[in-house]
Design a protein around this motif. Structure first.
Motif, PDB file in Angstrom:
ATOM      1  N   LYS A   1       0.833  -1.203   0.000  1.00  0.00           N
ATOM      2  CA  LYS A   1       0.000   0.000   0.000  1.00  0.00           C
ATOM      3  C   LYS A   1       0.872   1.260   0.000  1.00  0.00           C
ATOM      4  O   LYS A   1       0.611   2.204  -0.750  1.00  0.00           O
ATOM      5  CB  LYS A   1      -0.913  -0.020   1.229  1.00  0.00           C
ATOM      6  N   GLN A   2       1.922   1.266   0.817  1.00  0.00           N
ATOM      7  CA  GLN A   2       2.822   2.419   0.861  1.00  0.00           C
ATOM      8  C   GLN A   2       3.533   2.595  -0.471  1.00  0.00           C
ATOM      9  O   GLN A   2       3.714   3.717  -0.943  1.00  0.00           O
ATOM     10  CB  GLN A   2       3.843   2.257   1.995  1.00  0.00           C
ATOM     11  N   SER A   3       3.911   1.499  -1.103  1.00  0.00           N
ATOM     12  CA  SER A   3       4.572   1.564  -2.406  1.00  0.00           C
ATOM     13  C   SER A   3       3.646   2.146  -3.464  1.00  0.00           C
ATOM     14  O   SER A   3       4.054   3.001  -4.260  1.00  0.00           O
ATOM     15  CB  SER A   3       5.028   0.163  -2.815  1.00  0.00           C
ATOM     16  N   VAL A   4       2.393   1.717  -3.460  1.00  0.00           N
ATOM     17  CA  VAL A   4       1.412   2.230  -4.421  1.00  0.00           C
ATOM     18  C   VAL A   4       1.178   3.721  -4.184  1.00  0.00           C
ATOM     19  O   VAL A   4       1.114   4.511  -5.130  1.00  0.00           O
ATOM     20  CB  VAL A   4       0.092   1.433  -4.333  1.00  0.00           C
ATOM     21  N   GLU A   5       1.075   4.123  -2.915  1.00  0.00           N
ATOM     22  CA  GLU A   5       0.868   5.538  -2.597  1.00  0.00           C
ATOM     23  C   GLU A   5       2.062   6.375  -3.033  1.00  0.00           C
ATOM     24  O   GLU A   5       1.903   7.459  -3.594  1.00  0.00           O
ATOM     25  CB  GLU A   5       0.602   5.707  -1.102  1.00  0.00           C
ATOM     26  N   THR A   6       3.261   5.857  -2.805  1.00  0.00           N
ATOM     27  CA  THR A   6       4.476   6.572  -3.210  1.00  0.00           C
ATOM     28  C   THR A   6       4.549   6.688  -4.721  1.00  0.00           C
ATOM     29  O   THR A   6       4.855   7.758  -5.256  1.00  0.00           O
ATOM     30  CB  THR A   6       5.732   5.848  -2.672  1.00  0.00           C
ATOM     31  N   ASP A   7       4.239   5.585  -5.421  1.00  0.00           N
ATOM     32  CA  ASP A   7       4.244   5.624  -6.890  1.00  0.00           C
ATOM     33  C   ASP A   7       3.225   6.634  -7.411  1.00  0.00           C
ATOM     34  O   ASP A   7       3.493   7.350  -8.365  1.00  0.00           O
ATOM     35  CB  ASP A   7       3.943   4.240  -7.468  1.00  0.00           C
ATOM     36  N   GLY A   8       2.052   6.691  -6.782  1.00  0.00           N
ATOM     37  CA  GLY A   8       1.018   7.638  -7.195  1.00  0.00           C
ATOM     38  C   GLY A   8       1.464   9.080  -7.004  1.00  0.00           C
ATOM     39  O   GLY A   8       1.229   9.930  -7.861  1.00  0.00           O
ATOM     40  N   ARG A   9       2.135   9.345  -5.877  1.00  0.00           N
ATOM     41  CA  ARG A   9       2.648  10.702  -5.634  1.00  0.00           C
ATOM     42  C   ARG A   9       3.721  11.052  -6.661  1.00  0.00           C
ATOM     43  O   ARG A   9       3.760  12.164  -7.173  1.00  0.00           O
ATOM     44  CB  ARG A   9       3.204  10.819  -4.215  1.00  0.00           C
ATOM     45  N   ASN A  10       4.595  10.090  -6.953  1.00  0.00           N
ATOM     46  CA  ASN A  10       5.675  10.351  -7.924  1.00  0.00           C
ATOM     47  C   ASN A  10       5.102  10.632  -9.308  1.00  0.00           C
ATOM     48  O   ASN A  10       5.586  11.523 -10.009  1.00  0.00           O
ATOM     49  CB  ASN A  10       6.644   9.163  -7.986  1.00  0.00           C
ATOM     50  N   GLU A  11       4.068   9.894  -9.712  1.00  0.00           N
ATOM     51  CA  GLU A  11       3.450  10.131 -11.018  1.00  0.00           C
ATOM     52  C   GLU A  11       2.809  11.511 -11.080  1.00  0.00           C
ATOM     53  O   GLU A  11       2.908  12.198 -12.106  1.00  0.00           O
ATOM     54  CB  GLU A  11       2.412   9.053 -11.308  1.00  0.00           C
ATOM     55  N   ARG A  12       2.151  11.924 -10.005  1.00  0.00           N
ATOM     56  CA  ARG A  12       1.512  13.253  -9.990  1.00  0.00           C
ATOM     57  C   ARG A  12       2.570  14.351 -10.065  1.00  0.00           C
ATOM     58  O   ARG A  12       2.371  15.363 -10.713  1.00  0.00           O
ATOM     59  CB  ARG A  12       0.628  13.416  -8.757  1.00  0.00           C
ATOM     60  N   GLU A  13       3.711  14.150  -9.386  1.00  0.00           N
ATOM     61  CA  GLU A  13       4.755  15.157  -9.420  1.00  0.00           C
ATOM     62  C   GLU A  13       5.393  15.247 -10.804  1.00  0.00           C
ATOM     63  O   GLU A  13       5.745  16.336 -11.262  1.00  0.00           O
ATOM     64  CB  GLU A  13       5.832  14.824  -8.379  1.00  0.00           C
ATOM     65  N   GLU A  14       5.504  14.101 -11.483  1.00  0.00           N
ATOM     66  CA  GLU A  14       6.078  14.095 -12.829  1.00  0.00           C
ATOM     67  C   GLU A  14       5.167  14.781 -13.844  1.00  0.00           C
ATOM     68  O   GLU A  14       5.641  15.325 -14.838  1.00  0.00           O
ATOM     69  CB  GLU A  14       6.356  12.652 -13.292  1.00  0.00           C
ATOM     70  N   GLU A  15       3.865  14.769 -13.589  1.00  0.00           N
ATOM     71  CA  GLU A  15       2.907  15.404 -14.505  1.00  0.00           C
ATOM     72  C   GLU A  15       2.952  16.920 -14.412  1.00  0.00           C
ATOM     73  O   GLU A  15       2.491  17.608 -15.312  1.00  0.00           O
ATOM     74  CB  GLU A  15       1.486  14.916 -14.203  1.00  0.00           C
ATOM     75  N   ARG A  16       3.516  17.440 -13.373  1.00  0.00           N
ATOM     76  CA  ARG A  16       3.553  18.908 -13.191  1.00  0.00           C
ATOM     77  C   ARG A  16       4.587  19.556 -14.057  1.00  0.00           C
ATOM     78  O   ARG A  16       5.523  19.192 -14.530  1.00  0.00           O
ATOM     79  CB  ARG A  16       3.866  19.256 -11.730  1.00  0.00           C
TER      80      ARG A  16
END
Length: 87
Positions: A72-87
């Protein structure tokens, strides 16, 4: 009248004991979950042959919960990283 509360009843065997699971998930999913639990319990029993069933169940639950939290923590971290890359 269908009130939307039709529950599935699935009988599974976990560590030699039958259990009837009542819930919303399809029987295939319940059987997959039960098989995973059964496999994990057998793995722990192989490495800890003197554990009684209660301690074995708790150890298995702790291990599976640890796996779940890390995933779950890995998925949350990956989701945050993807959102930051979209910026």
């Amino acid at each position: 009248m269908d009130d939307g509360n039709d529950k599935q009843r699935t009988t599974v065997t976990i560590f030699g004991q039958p259990y009837t699971i009542v819930g919303d998930e399809p029987p295939e999913h319940v059987m997959q979950v039960a098989e995973h639990l059964n496999q994990k319990m057998r793995e722990f029993k192989e490495h800890n042959p003197y554990l009684d069933t209660t301690r074995l169940a708790v150890l298995t639950a702790l291990n599976i919960t640890d796996d779940y939290i890390k995933l779950k923590q890995s998925v949350e971290t990956d989701g945050r990283n993807e959102r930051e890359e979209e910026r």
